[in-house]
Design a protein around this motif. Structure first.
Motif, PDB file in Angstrom:
ATOM      1  N   ARG A   1       8.474 -10.185   1.295  1.00 44.64           N
ATOM      2  CA  ARG A   1       9.917 -10.433   1.387  1.00 44.64           C
ATOM      3  C   ARG A   1      10.730  -9.181   1.059  1.00 44.64           C
ATOM      4  O   ARG A   1      11.852  -9.018   1.540  1.00 44.64           O
ATOM      5  CB  ARG A   1      10.317 -11.577   0.462  1.00 44.64           C
ATOM      6  N   ALA A   2      10.166  -8.294   0.250  1.00 39.25           N
ATOM      7  CA  ALA A   2      10.876  -7.073  -0.134  1.00 39.25           C
ATOM      8  C   ALA A   2      10.653  -5.928   0.848  1.00 39.25           C
ATOM      9  O   ALA A   2      11.262  -4.872   0.705  1.00 39.25           O
ATOM     10  CB  ALA A   2      10.423  -6.647  -1.533  1.00 39.25           C
ATOM     11  N   THR A   3       9.803  -6.134   1.832  1.00 36.53           N
ATOM     12  CA  THR A   3       9.460  -5.071   2.778  1.00 36.53           C
ATOM     13  C   THR A   3      10.270  -5.219   4.058  1.00 36.53           C
ATOM     14  O   THR A   3      10.269  -6.288   4.661  1.00 36.53           O
ATOM     15  CB  THR A   3       7.956  -5.131   3.114  1.00 36.53           C
ATOM     16  N   PRO A   4      10.936  -4.152   4.476  1.00 36.42           N
ATOM     17  CA  PRO A   4      11.670  -4.213   5.740  1.00 36.42           C
ATOM     18  C   PRO A   4      10.735  -4.488   6.916  1.00 36.42           C
ATOM     19  O   PRO A   4       9.574  -4.046   6.912  1.00 36.42           O
ATOM     20  CB  PRO A   4      12.298  -2.820   5.867  1.00 36.42           C
TER      21      PRO A   4
ATOM     22  N   ASP B   1       1.515 -15.304  -4.641  1.00 34.87           N
ATOM     23  CA  ASP B   1       2.896 -15.047  -5.043  1.00 34.87           C
ATOM     24  C   ASP B   1       3.223 -13.554  -4.981  1.00 34.87           C
ATOM     25  O   ASP B   1       4.304 -13.165  -4.529  1.00 34.87           O
ATOM     26  CB  ASP B   1       3.164 -15.582  -6.451  1.00 34.87           C
ATOM     27  N   GLU B   2       2.281 -12.724  -5.429  1.00 36.32           N
ATOM     28  CA  GLU B   2       2.496 -11.274  -5.374  1.00 36.32           C
ATOM     29  C   GLU B   2       2.693 -10.808  -3.931  1.00 36.32           C
ATOM     30  O   GLU B   2       3.588 -10.010  -3.643  1.00 36.32           O
ATOM     31  CB  GLU B   2       1.309 -10.541  -5.998  1.00 36.32           C
ATOM     32  N   TRP B   3       1.860 -11.305  -3.036  1.00 35.56           N
ATOM     33  CA  TRP B   3       1.985 -10.925  -1.623  1.00 35.56           C
ATOM     34  C   TRP B   3       3.280 -11.452  -1.023  1.00 35.56           C
ATOM     35  O   TRP B   3       3.933 -10.762  -0.234  1.00 35.56           O
ATOM     36  CB  TRP B   3       0.788 -11.436  -0.816  1.00 35.56           C
ATOM     37  N   ASP B   4       3.667 -12.661  -1.384  1.00 35.98           N
ATOM     38  CA  ASP B   4       4.901 -13.226  -0.858  1.00 35.98           C
ATOM     39  C   ASP B   4       6.105 -12.382  -1.286  1.00 35.98           C
ATOM     40  O   ASP B   4       6.966 -12.047  -0.462  1.00 35.98           O
ATOM     41  CB  ASP B   4       5.058 -14.673  -1.323  1.00 35.98           C
ATOM     42  N   ARG B   5       6.148 -12.028  -2.560  1.00 33.10           N
ATOM     43  CA  ARG B   5       7.259 -11.190  -3.056  1.00 33.10           C
ATOM     44  C   ARG B   5       7.268  -9.831  -2.364  1.00 33.10           C
ATOM     45  O   ARG B   5       8.321  -9.332  -1.958  1.00 33.10           O
ATOM     46  CB  ARG B   5       7.167 -11.012  -4.572  1.00 33.10           C
TER      47      ARG B   5
ATOM     48  N   GLY C   1       8.617  -4.346  10.063  1.00 29.69           N
ATOM     49  CA  GLY C   1       7.952  -3.229  10.726  1.00 29.69           C
ATOM     50  C   GLY C   1       7.339  -2.207   9.789  1.00 29.69           C
ATOM     51  O   GLY C   1       6.635  -1.313  10.225  1.00 29.69           O
ATOM     52  N   LYS C   2       7.597  -2.343   8.507  1.00 30.82           N
ATOM     53  CA  LYS C   2       7.034  -1.412   7.521  1.00 30.82           C
ATOM     54  C   LYS C   2       5.792  -2.041   6.889  1.00 30.82           C
ATOM     55  O   LYS C   2       5.683  -3.257   6.784  1.00 30.82           O
ATOM     56  CB  LYS C   2       8.056  -1.106   6.420  1.00 30.82           C
ATOM     57  N   PRO C   3       4.842  -1.240   6.443  1.00 27.65           N
ATOM     58  CA  PRO C   3       3.658  -1.785   5.782  1.00 27.65           C
ATOM     59  C   PRO C   3       4.018  -2.446   4.454  1.00 27.65           C
ATOM     60  O   PRO C   3       4.887  -1.957   3.723  1.00 27.65           O
ATOM     61  CB  PRO C   3       2.771  -0.563   5.530  1.00 27.65           C
ATOM     62  N   ILE C   4       3.380  -3.532   4.182  1.00 26.34           N
ATOM     63  CA  ILE C   4       3.584  -4.228   2.916  1.00 26.34           C
ATOM     64  C   ILE C   4       2.746  -3.527   1.849  1.00 26.34           C
ATOM     65  O   ILE C   4       1.558  -3.290   2.040  1.00 26.34           O
ATOM     66  CB  ILE C   4       3.176  -5.710   3.013  1.00 26.34           C
ATOM     67  N   VAL C   5       3.386  -3.213   0.748  1.00 28.82           N
ATOM     68  CA  VAL C   5       2.695  -2.565  -0.357  1.00 28.82           C
ATOM     69  C   VAL C   5       2.699  -3.530  -1.539  1.00 28.82           C
ATOM     70  O   VAL C   5       3.746  -3.939  -2.011  1.00 28.82           O
ATOM     71  CB  VAL C   5       3.379  -1.234  -0.752  1.00 28.82           C
ATOM     72  N   LEU C   6       1.523  -3.879  -1.968  1.00 27.47           N
ATOM     73  CA  LEU C   6       1.381  -4.789  -3.105  1.00 27.47           C
ATOM     74  C   LEU C   6       1.353  -3.969  -4.382  1.00 27.47           C
ATOM     75  O   LEU C   6       0.478  -3.132  -4.565  1.00 27.47           O
ATOM     76  CB  LEU C   6       0.106  -5.612  -2.972  1.00 27.47           C
ATOM     77  N   GLN C   7       2.327  -4.197  -5.248  1.00 30.25           N
ATOM     78  CA  GLN C   7       2.392  -3.511  -6.516  1.00 30.25           C
ATOM     79  C   GLN C   7       2.136  -4.530  -7.601  1.00 30.25           C
ATOM     80  O   GLN C   7       2.982  -5.360  -7.885  1.00 30.25           O
ATOM     81  CB  GLN C   7       3.730  -2.823  -6.710  1.00 30.25           C
TER      82      GLN C   7
END
Length: 99
Positions: A86-89, A79-83, A91-97
């Motif tokens: 979805r919040a990452t534009p 769920d954290e990765w999915d959120r 082509g940009k790296p996904i940052v898990l917070q």
């Protein structure tokens, strides 16, 4: 070899857990084979398109069976990765917070 970054990550995680002695390669091969066989029994295509989906399902079930984490922890992380994805534009790296 990999169609998406998550496939490479699942592959690397599997190798790392095996190298750390979390499971034998025979256990891994049997689990992956069972996932592939279950997919075929459901009528999944026999091409390679779903291979890493089976890989991930095998890894998740083996990790849960070996009590390396809980199912709830795995679902929470998904769920954290999915959120985050979805919040990452695009082509940009996904940052898990994490909370």
């Amino acid at each position: 070899m990999f169609r998406a970054p998550w496939e490479a990550q699942a592959f690397a995680l599997t190798l790392t857990l095996h190298e750390r002695g979390c499971f034998t390669w025979q256990e891994w091969a049997q689990r992956l084979g069972a996932e592939i066989a279950a997919g075929r029994a459901r009528g999944d295509s026999e091409d390679a398109a779903r291979y890493y989906e089976y890989w991930l399902a095998a890894l998740e079930s083996l990790v849960a069976e070996k009590n390396l984490t809980t199912v709830d922890e795995m679902l929470g992380r998904k769920d954290e990765w999915d959120r985050a994805a979805r919040a990452t534009p695009h082509g940009k790296p996904i940052v898990l917070q994490r909370p």
